[in-house]
Design a protein around this motif. Structure first.
Motif, PDB file in Angstrom:
ATOM      1  N   SER A 197       0.834  -1.206   0.000  1.00  0.00           N
ATOM      2  CA  SER A 197       0.000   0.000   0.000  1.00  0.00           C
ATOM      3  C   SER A 197       0.872   1.262   0.000  1.00  0.00           C
ATOM      4  CB  SER A 197      -0.914   0.006   1.217  1.00  0.00           C
ATOM      5  OG  SER A 197      -0.159   0.199   2.403  1.00  0.00           O
ATOM      6  N   GLU A 198       0.250   2.355  -0.416  1.00  0.00           N
ATOM      7  CA  GLU A 198       0.944   3.638  -0.390  1.00  0.00           C
ATOM      8  C   GLU A 198       1.295   4.025   1.043  1.00  0.00           C
ATOM      9  OE1 GLU A 198       2.085   5.451  -2.828  1.00  0.00           O
ATOM     10  OE2 GLU A 198       1.335   4.094  -4.371  1.00  0.00           O
ATOM     11  N   ALA A 199       0.442   3.652   1.989  1.00  0.00           N
ATOM     12  CA  ALA A 199       0.711   3.974   3.391  1.00  0.00           C
ATOM     13  C   ALA A 199       1.970   3.264   3.877  1.00  0.00           C
ATOM     14  CB  ALA A 199      -0.488   3.584   4.259  1.00  0.00           C
ATOM     15  N   THR A 200       2.116   1.988   3.494  1.00  0.00           N
ATOM     16  CA  THR A 200       3.307   1.237   3.892  1.00  0.00           C
ATOM     17  C   THR A 200       4.559   1.819   3.240  1.00  0.00           C
ATOM     18  OG1 THR A 200       2.126  -0.838   4.319  1.00  0.00           O
ATOM     19  CG2 THR A 200       4.460  -1.008   3.766  1.00  0.00           C
ATOM     20  N   LEU A 201       4.449   2.178   1.965  1.00  0.00           N
ATOM     21  CA  LEU A 201       5.583   2.798   1.274  1.00  0.00           C
ATOM     22  C   LEU A 201       6.001   4.093   1.968  1.00  0.00           C
ATOM     23  CD1 LEU A 201       4.673   2.326  -2.506  1.00  0.00           C
ATOM     24  CD2 LEU A 201       6.606   1.313  -1.300  1.00  0.00           C
ATOM     25  N   ALA A 202       5.016   4.881   2.362  1.00  0.00           N
ATOM     26  CA  ALA A 202       5.312   6.148   3.028  1.00  0.00           C
ATOM     27  C   ALA A 202       5.983   5.910   4.377  1.00  0.00           C
ATOM     28  CB  ALA A 202       4.024   6.959   3.209  1.00  0.00           C
ATOM     29  N   ARG A 203       5.480   4.928   5.158  1.00  0.00           N
ATOM     30  CA  ARG A 203       6.080   4.609   6.451  1.00  0.00           C
ATOM     31  C   ARG A 203       7.515   4.122   6.278  1.00  0.00           C
ATOM     32  NH1 ARG A 203       3.760   0.140   9.169  1.00  0.00           N
ATOM     33  NH2 ARG A 203       5.217   0.686  10.830  1.00  0.00           N
ATOM     34  N   LEU A 204       7.732   3.287   5.277  1.00  0.00           N
ATOM     35  CA  LEU A 204       9.078   2.746   5.026  1.00  0.00           C
ATOM     36  C   LEU A 204      10.028   3.864   4.606  1.00  0.00           C
ATOM     37  CD1 LEU A 204      10.597   0.065   5.023  1.00  0.00           C
ATOM     38  CD2 LEU A 204       9.879  -0.276   2.652  1.00  0.00           C
TER      39      LEU A 204
ATOM     40  N   GLN B   8      14.310   7.978   3.092  1.00  0.00           N
ATOM     41  CA  GLN B   8      14.498   7.954   1.648  1.00  0.00           C
ATOM     42  C   GLN B   8      13.214   8.409   0.971  1.00  0.00           C
ATOM     43  OE1 GLN B   8      16.116   4.338  -0.010  1.00  0.00           O
ATOM     44  NE2 GLN B   8      17.387   3.914   1.791  1.00  0.00           N
ATOM     45  N   GLU B   9      13.321   8.748  -0.305  1.00  0.00           N
ATOM     46  CA  GLU B   9      12.149   9.170  -1.066  1.00  0.00           C
ATOM     47  C   GLU B   9      11.265   7.964  -1.379  1.00  0.00           C
ATOM     48  OE1 GLU B   9      11.141  12.202  -1.844  1.00  0.00           O
ATOM     49  OE2 GLU B   9      12.850  12.961  -0.663  1.00  0.00           O
ATOM     50  N   PRO B  10       9.937   8.120  -1.294  1.00  0.00           N
ATOM     51  CA  PRO B  10       9.026   7.005  -1.591  1.00  0.00           C
ATOM     52  C   PRO B  10       9.253   6.369  -2.958  1.00  0.00           C
ATOM     53  CG  PRO B  10       7.830   8.796  -0.545  1.00  0.00           C
ATOM     54  CD  PRO B  10       9.207   9.316  -0.833  1.00  0.00           C
ATOM     55  N   GLU B  11       9.537   7.182  -3.978  1.00  0.00           N
ATOM     56  CA  GLU B  11       9.743   6.628  -5.315  1.00  0.00           C
ATOM     57  C   GLU B  11      10.999   5.766  -5.375  1.00  0.00           C
ATOM     58  OE1 GLU B  11       7.710   6.466  -7.887  1.00  0.00           O
ATOM     59  OE2 GLU B  11       6.310   7.367  -6.474  1.00  0.00           O
ATOM     60  N   ALA B  12      12.027   6.158  -4.626  1.00  0.00           N
ATOM     61  CA  ALA B  12      13.240   5.338  -4.574  1.00  0.00           C
ATOM     62  C   ALA B  12      12.950   4.010  -3.893  1.00  0.00           C
ATOM     63  CB  ALA B  12      14.345   6.090  -3.833  1.00  0.00           C
ATOM     64  N   ILE B  13      12.125   4.040  -2.842  1.00  0.00           N
ATOM     65  CA  ILE B  13      11.738   2.816  -2.145  1.00  0.00           C
ATOM     66  C   ILE B  13      10.943   1.915  -3.087  1.00  0.00           C
ATOM     67  CG2 ILE B  13      10.325   1.866  -0.276  1.00  0.00           C
ATOM     68  CD1 ILE B  13      12.806   3.128   0.798  1.00  0.00           C
ATOM     69  N   ARG B  14       9.982   2.504  -3.803  1.00  0.00           N
ATOM     70  CA  ARG B  14       9.143   1.731  -4.725  1.00  0.00           C
ATOM     71  C   ARG B  14       9.998   1.025  -5.781  1.00  0.00           C
ATOM     72  NH1 ARG B  14       3.948   3.111  -5.906  1.00  0.00           N
ATOM     73  NH2 ARG B  14       4.365   5.310  -5.436  1.00  0.00           N
ATOM     74  N   ALA B  15      10.948   1.757  -6.366  1.00  0.00           N
ATOM     75  CA  ALA B  15      11.802   1.187  -7.405  1.00  0.00           C
ATOM     76  C   ALA B  15      12.666   0.055  -6.850  1.00  0.00           C
ATOM     77  CB  ALA B  15      12.678   2.274  -8.019  1.00  0.00           C
ATOM     78  N   ALA B  16      13.208   0.255  -5.653  1.00  0.00           N
ATOM     79  CA  ALA B  16      14.069  -0.771  -5.059  1.00  0.00           C
ATOM     80  C   ALA B  16      13.284  -2.037  -4.713  1.00  0.00           C
ATOM     81  CB  ALA B  16      14.754  -0.218  -3.817  1.00  0.00           C
ATOM     82  N   LEU B  17      12.072  -1.877  -4.208  1.00  0.00           N
ATOM     83  CA  LEU B  17      11.251  -3.033  -3.854  1.00  0.00           C
ATOM     84  C   LEU B  17      10.918  -3.886  -5.073  1.00  0.00           C
ATOM     85  CD1 LEU B  17       8.718  -1.570  -1.261  1.00  0.00           C
ATOM     86  CD2 LEU B  17      10.604  -3.147  -0.802  1.00  0.00           C
TER      87      LEU B  17
ATOM     88  N   LEU C  49      17.594  -3.741  -0.869  1.00  0.00           N
ATOM     89  CA  LEU C  49      18.766  -4.249  -0.167  1.00  0.00           C
ATOM     90  C   LEU C  49      19.449  -3.120   0.595  1.00  0.00           C
ATOM     91  CD1 LEU C  49      20.301  -6.634  -2.882  1.00  0.00           C
ATOM     92  CD2 LEU C  49      18.695  -7.175  -1.037  1.00  0.00           C
ATOM     93  N   LEU C  50      19.775  -3.382   1.861  1.00  0.00           N
ATOM     94  CA  LEU C  50      20.385  -2.393   2.738  1.00  0.00           C
ATOM     95  C   LEU C  50      21.535  -3.015   3.514  1.00  0.00           C
ATOM     96  CD1 LEU C  50      17.021  -1.185   4.310  1.00  0.00           C
ATOM     97  CD2 LEU C  50      18.298   0.089   2.572  1.00  0.00           C
ATOM     98  N   SER C  51      22.445  -2.194   3.972  1.00  0.00           N
ATOM     99  CA  SER C  51      23.453  -2.582   4.960  1.00  0.00           C
ATOM    100  C   SER C  51      23.240  -1.694   6.174  1.00  0.00           C
ATOM    101  CB  SER C  51      24.870  -2.411   4.406  1.00  0.00           C
ATOM    102  OG  SER C  51      25.156  -3.391   3.432  1.00  0.00           O
TER     103      SER C  51
END
Length: 300
Positions: free
Chosen positions: A99-106, A112-121, A128-130
């Motif tokens: 959901s958009e809400a989960t993306l925003a929380r993450l 990080q920017e929501p769009e960057a999160i969306r693309a990475a997912l 992927l994170l360290s």
């Protein structure tokens, strides 16, 4: 003079990783550090635990390779030096459309920017994170009730990688020769062309053949389980059981040819896929395991 200085130095011994079975290592540490064995066993179950705060340097340097041979990786630092946080690899993977809400929380949690999160997912292994161990645990705790995400942690020191051909690529003579030289065998479970590489070996292979092969961390792999091709599920009890697991028409369940594409489980970890495969076999259902290669869509 230098020998005297070396022998007087004290070292902090920090646990970086330990194998699941550390009975022999516990005895070795108990003898070398003069600790009670039950205490050592508790420490070995905690990555990042300090095994000794003031061990003579010479003794610590002798102990470290002995422990490494038993699968226990430690870090040696001068006593009193600032403690370095334990770093782990993290994969945030969508199990279903996020959901958009989960993306925003993450995005807020990771700054990080929501769009960057969306693309990475949307990547094959997810985002992927360290992160230091405490931050990784905090991330997992923050999203523990969000069923749309899987957050997996992996030790930098014990992670194992499998090699998979990239989509549309075929095995080359050069890659085949290198795998043979390294003594790497394919994995019948996952379909990997090379199995259980450590990080150093994986980097070596990718440096030479990264155009046709990729290395996937076993801790981050996901699998789907399907009914095996041509499997007969015409028995009413089997059909009734499957009807409780999957949403398909009864006619399809009674047709072995049409039932072969039924997905029984999705997005399983490697360990869970093995477990489900064995559980289904125990009740007379053969399954096939497929590595998840298509990402789950994220948000609108």
């Amino acid at each position: 003079m230098s020998a005297t200085v070396t022998s007087s130095r004290q070292m902090r011994v920090t646990l970086l990783s330990a194998p699941q079975c550390f009975r022999v290592a516990a005895g070795l540490i108990s003898r070398h550090l003069g600790l009670e064995r039950p205490l050592v066993s508790r420490l070995l179950a905690q990555e990042g635990a300090v095994l000794s705060e003031g061990m003579p340097a010479a003794a610590a340097e002798r102990l470290s390779p002995l422990l490494a041979a038993l699968g226990v990786i430690v870090r040696l630092d001068p006593t009193g030096a600032p403690e370095e946080p334990l770093v782990v690899d993290v994969a945030v993977q969508p199990l279903r459309p996020t959901s958009e809400a989960t993306l925003a929380r993450l995005a807020t949690h990771l700054r990080q920017e929501p769009e960057a999160i969306r693309a990475a997912l949307a990547g094959r292994q997810g985002l992927l994170l360290s992160l230091c161990q405490s931050d990784a645990e905090a991330l997992r705790h923050a999203f523990r009730r969000d069923g749309s995400l899987r957050i997996a942690l992996s030790s930098l020191h014990t992670a194992r990688y499998d090699l998979f051909l990239k989509p549309g690529c075929a095995m080359s003579a050069g890659l085949q020769k290198l795998l043979r030289q390294l003594g790497l065998a394919p994995c019948l479970f996952s379909g990997a062309v090379g199995a259980a590489l450590d990080a150093r070996t994986a980097r070596l292979v990718l440096a030479r053949h990264g155009d046709i092969v990729e290395a996937l961390n076993r801790d981050f792999q996901r699998f789907d389980l399907f009914l095996a091709e041509g499997h007969d599920i015409s028995r009413p009890d089997i059909a009734d059981f499957l009807a409780t697991r999957v949403r398909v028409e009864p006619k399809r369940l009674m047709s072995p040819h049409r039932a072969q594409d039924i997905r029984l489980e999705s997005g399983l970890s490697r360990a869970a896929a093995r477990r489900f495969h064995a559980d289904y076999a125990a009740i007379g259902l053969e399954t096939r395991i497929e590595l998840v290669s298509e990402p789950v869509s994220c948000g609108a």
